[in-house]
Design a protein around this motif. Sequence first.
Motif, PDB file in Angstrom:
ATOM      1  N   VAL A  91       0.738  -1.238  -0.224  1.00 45.13           N
ATOM      2  CA  VAL A  91      -0.022   0.040  -0.084  1.00 45.13           C
ATOM      3  C   VAL A  91       0.890   1.204  -0.005  1.00 45.13           C
ATOM      4  N   GLN A  92       0.921   1.958  -0.972  1.00 46.65           N
ATOM      5  CA  GLN A  92       1.812   2.993  -1.148  1.00 46.65           C
ATOM      6  C   GLN A  92       1.429   4.239  -0.378  1.00 46.65           C
ATOM      7  N   ASP A  93       0.085   4.488  -0.274  1.00 47.97           N
ATOM      8  CA  ASP A  93      -0.565   5.790   0.627  1.00 47.97           C
ATOM      9  C   ASP A  93      -1.435   5.218   1.207  1.00 47.97           C
ATOM     10  N   PRO A  94      -1.406   5.285   2.544  1.00 49.59           N
ATOM     11  CA  PRO A  94      -2.612   4.473   3.471  1.00 49.59           C
ATOM     12  C   PRO A  94      -3.825   5.517   3.434  1.00 49.59           C
ATOM     13  N   ARG A  95      -3.661   6.723   3.072  1.00 47.74           N
ATOM     14  CA  ARG A  95      -4.972   7.395   2.601  1.00 47.74           C
ATOM     15  C   ARG A  95      -5.522   6.862   1.512  1.00 47.74           C
ATOM     16  N   GLU A  96      -4.762   6.055   0.753  1.00 51.20           N
ATOM     17  CA  GLU A  96      -5.683   5.522  -0.612  1.00 51.20           C
ATOM     18  C   GLU A  96      -5.100   4.226  -0.889  1.00 51.20           C
ATOM     19  N   PRO A  97      -5.531   3.251   0.368  1.00 52.18           N
ATOM     20  CA  PRO A  97      -5.148   1.835   0.080  1.00 52.18           C
ATOM     21  C   PRO A  97      -5.726   1.233  -1.004  1.00 52.18           C
ATOM     22  N   ALA A  98      -6.267   1.392  -1.776  1.00 49.56           N
ATOM     23  CA  ALA A  98      -6.736   0.825  -3.063  1.00 49.56           C
ATOM     24  C   ALA A  98      -5.624   1.199  -4.476  1.00 49.56           C
ATOM     25  N   ARG A  99      -4.688   1.898  -3.895  1.00 51.72           N
ATOM     26  CA  ARG A  99      -3.730   2.301  -4.879  1.00 51.72           C
ATOM     27  C   ARG A  99      -2.569   1.400  -4.330  1.00 51.72           C
ATOM     28  N   LEU A 100      -2.251   0.476  -4.947  1.00 53.22           N
ATOM     29  CA  LEU A 100      -1.208  -0.367  -4.720  1.00 53.22           C
ATOM     30  C   LEU A 100       0.005  -0.262  -5.653  1.00 53.22           C
ATOM     31  N   GLY A 101       1.059  -0.966  -5.260  1.00 51.58           N
ATOM     32  CA  GLY A 101       2.192  -0.914  -6.156  1.00 51.58           C
ATOM     33  C   GLY A 101       2.398  -2.541  -6.062  1.00 51.58           C
ATOM     34  N   VAL A 102       2.901  -3.014  -7.046  1.00 55.50           N
ATOM     35  CA  VAL A 102       3.371  -4.600  -7.230  1.00 55.50           C
ATOM     36  C   VAL A 102       4.638  -4.812  -7.855  1.00 55.50           C
ATOM     37  N   LEU A 108      13.173  -4.308  -9.950  1.00 61.36           N
ATOM     38  CA  LEU A 108      12.208  -3.384 -10.654  1.00 61.36           C
ATOM     39  C   LEU A 108      11.405  -2.480  -9.789  1.00 61.36           C
ATOM     40  N   PRO A 109      11.010  -1.438 -10.122  1.00 58.39           N
ATOM     41  CA  PRO A 109      10.062  -0.601  -9.174  1.00 58.39           C
ATOM     42  C   PRO A 109       8.820  -1.056  -9.171  1.00 58.39           C
ATOM     43  N   TYR A 110       8.055  -0.765  -8.096  1.00 56.44           N
ATOM     44  CA  TYR A 110       6.477  -1.142  -8.087  1.00 56.44           C
ATOM     45  C   TYR A 110       5.874  -0.409  -9.237  1.00 56.44           C
ATOM     46  N   SER A 111       5.064  -1.535  -9.979  1.00 52.22           N
ATOM     47  CA  SER A 111       4.020  -0.771 -10.720  1.00 52.22           C
ATOM     48  C   SER A 111       2.356  -0.639 -10.049  1.00 52.22           C
ATOM     49  N   PRO A 112       2.130   0.329 -10.631  1.00 52.97           N
ATOM     50  CA  PRO A 112       0.639   0.530  -9.973  1.00 52.97           C
ATOM     51  C   PRO A 112      -0.428  -0.706 -10.145  1.00 52.97           C
ATOM     52  N   SER A 117     -12.517  -1.013  -8.289  1.00 53.11           N
ATOM     53  CA  SER A 117     -14.008  -1.798  -7.826  1.00 53.11           C
ATOM     54  C   SER A 117     -13.899  -2.916  -7.274  1.00 53.11           C
ATOM     55  N   THR A 118     -14.535  -3.044  -6.052  1.00 54.79           N
ATOM     56  CA  THR A 118     -14.628  -4.537  -5.572  1.00 54.79           C
ATOM     57  C   THR A 118     -15.832  -4.449  -4.720  1.00 54.79           C
ATOM     58  N   ASP A 119     -16.536  -5.791  -4.808  1.00 54.23           N
ATOM     59  CA  ASP A 119     -17.121  -6.234  -3.619  1.00 54.23           C
ATOM     60  C   ASP A 119     -16.950  -7.210  -2.583  1.00 54.23           C
ATOM     61  N   TYR A 120     -15.736  -7.739  -2.887  1.00 47.52           N
ATOM     62  CA  TYR A 120     -14.453  -8.594  -2.072  1.00 47.52           C
ATOM     63  C   TYR A 120     -15.150 -10.235  -1.938  1.00 47.52           C
ATOM     64  N   THR A 121     -16.458 -10.255  -2.529  1.00 40.35           N
ATOM     65  CA  THR A 121     -16.870 -11.722  -2.535  1.00 40.35           C
ATOM     66  C   THR A 121     -17.171 -12.292  -3.794  1.00 40.35           C
ATOM     67  N   SER A 122     -17.235 -11.414  -4.956  1.00 37.10           N
ATOM     68  CA  SER A 122     -17.336 -12.058  -6.051  1.00 37.10           C
ATOM     69  C   SER A 122     -16.622 -11.234  -7.282  1.00 37.10           C
ATOM     70  N   LEU A 123     -16.300  -9.990  -7.154  1.00 39.57           N
ATOM     71  CA  LEU A 123     -15.631  -9.067  -8.357  1.00 39.57           C
ATOM     72  C   LEU A 123     -14.597  -8.264  -7.794  1.00 39.57           C
ATOM     73  N   SER A 124     -13.901  -8.300  -8.739  1.00 42.91           N
ATOM     74  CA  SER A 124     -12.666  -7.059  -8.436  1.00 42.91           C
ATOM     75  C   SER A 124     -12.276  -6.547  -9.901  1.00 42.91           C
ATOM     76  N   ILE A 125     -12.073  -5.343  -9.967  1.00 45.95           N
ATOM     77  CA  ILE A 125     -11.694  -4.721 -11.281  1.00 45.95           C
ATOM     78  C   ILE A 125     -10.521  -4.014 -11.080  1.00 45.95           C
ATOM     79  N   VAL A 126      -9.545  -4.239 -11.673  1.00 39.63           N
ATOM     80  CA  VAL A 126      -8.041  -3.912 -11.610  1.00 39.63           C
ATOM     81  C   VAL A 126      -7.474  -3.291 -12.628  1.00 39.63           C
ATOM     82  N   TYR A 127      -6.673  -2.090 -12.490  1.00 37.64           N
ATOM     83  CA  TYR A 127      -6.083  -1.469 -13.685  1.00 37.64           C
ATOM     84  C   TYR A 127      -4.765  -0.951 -13.234  1.00 37.64           C
TER      85      TYR A 127
END
Length: 188
Positions: A91-102, A108-112, A117-127
């Motif tokens: 988690v690169q910024d705790p104020r926006e935990p949905a913006r991670l780096g991997v 190699l540096p972290y990529s965004p 969006s996610t409902d945690y139980t059935s769907l996640s949309i990642v960019y």
Amino acid sequence: MPAVYLVLLLLPLVSAQTVHWGPCPAPKVQPNFNLPQYLGRWYEIEKLPASSERGKCIEANYALREDGTIQVLNSQFYREKVSVAEGTAVVQDPREPARLGVSFSYFLPYSPYLVVSTDYTSLSIVYSCTNVLNIFHVDFAWILSRSRFPPPETVKYARELLTKEGIELWRMKPTDQMGCQDEGFSSN
């Protein structure tokens, strides 16, 4: 003129990716993202092409490490064998935990990794998107599900949301999840 040559040299390197002119879009991310609820197994349902993802039965497993980083285990069945790539997400910024780096390499540096969006139980949309000299960008998008075969309306919703956020999906392709082992490939 040198920038044109650089672009021409880089194009073969990104041919298995999705390349667009101009800067990256800036999609909104999941508000009040809850990382512990997000952890676990997600199956890849559709994706923008990625050179590292050519197989079938692709899944991602996320687990919290003792140091607070996230273990990422991506697995696929390719050329008659299972391959697993282990990476680290933060988690690169705790104020926006949905913006991670991997990253899948210490070099190699972290990529965004943006959980749009996610409902945690059935769907996640990642960019994910990386600008290259502000001339063009290389992007990735994934529709993930807790099930190998989500309802078609779920996938349609995900595609519509990505499009609404300014992400071009003309190269989006389904991931083959037929005949996969339900045990998965995680080390847990």
